[in-house]
Design an enzyme around this catalytic site. Structure first.
Site, PDB file in Angstrom:
ATOM      1  CE  LYS A   1      -2.855   0.002   3.399  1.00 18.20           C
ATOM      2  NZ  LYS A   1      -3.672   0.176   4.601  1.00 18.20           N
TER       3      LYS A   1
ATOM      4  CB  CYS B   1      -2.746  12.318 -12.058  1.00 20.84           C
ATOM      5  SG  CYS B   1      -0.988  12.655 -12.331  1.00 20.84           S
TER       6      CYS B   1
END
Ligand code: FES
Length: 76
Positions: free
Chosen positions: A23, A42
């Site tokens: 993660k 993004c």
């Protein structure tokens, strides 16, 4: 096939950042932010977790409309 070699459609948003981590978590101390910090949303920045303007090329290429989150201090 997607860029990861998986059958299309690829469901992965993150294509390059810390892919060996289970993660991606970034912690920034508020005290370390001067007047303003600009963070990437993004997942294309080469200066992760900060925005490097890569969202512009991504938006142009895909028709997307993503941009950074800007954290700033209120002007007094
Ligand atoms: Fe990702 Fe700007 S580079 S939001």
């Amino acid at each position: 096939f997607c860029p990861h070699g998986r059958p299309v459609p690829c469901k992965s948003i993150n294509q390059n950042i810390l892919k060996t981590n289970p993660k991606v978590v970034d912690t920034i101390d508020v005290e370390d932010i001067a007047d303003k910090a600009v963070f990437c949303r993004c997942w294309k920045s080469k200066n992760w977790p900060y925005c490097d303007g890569a969202h512009g090329a991504h938006n142009k290429e895909t028709g997307d409309n993503v941009g950074p989150v800007v954290i700033k201090r209120k002007e007094k």
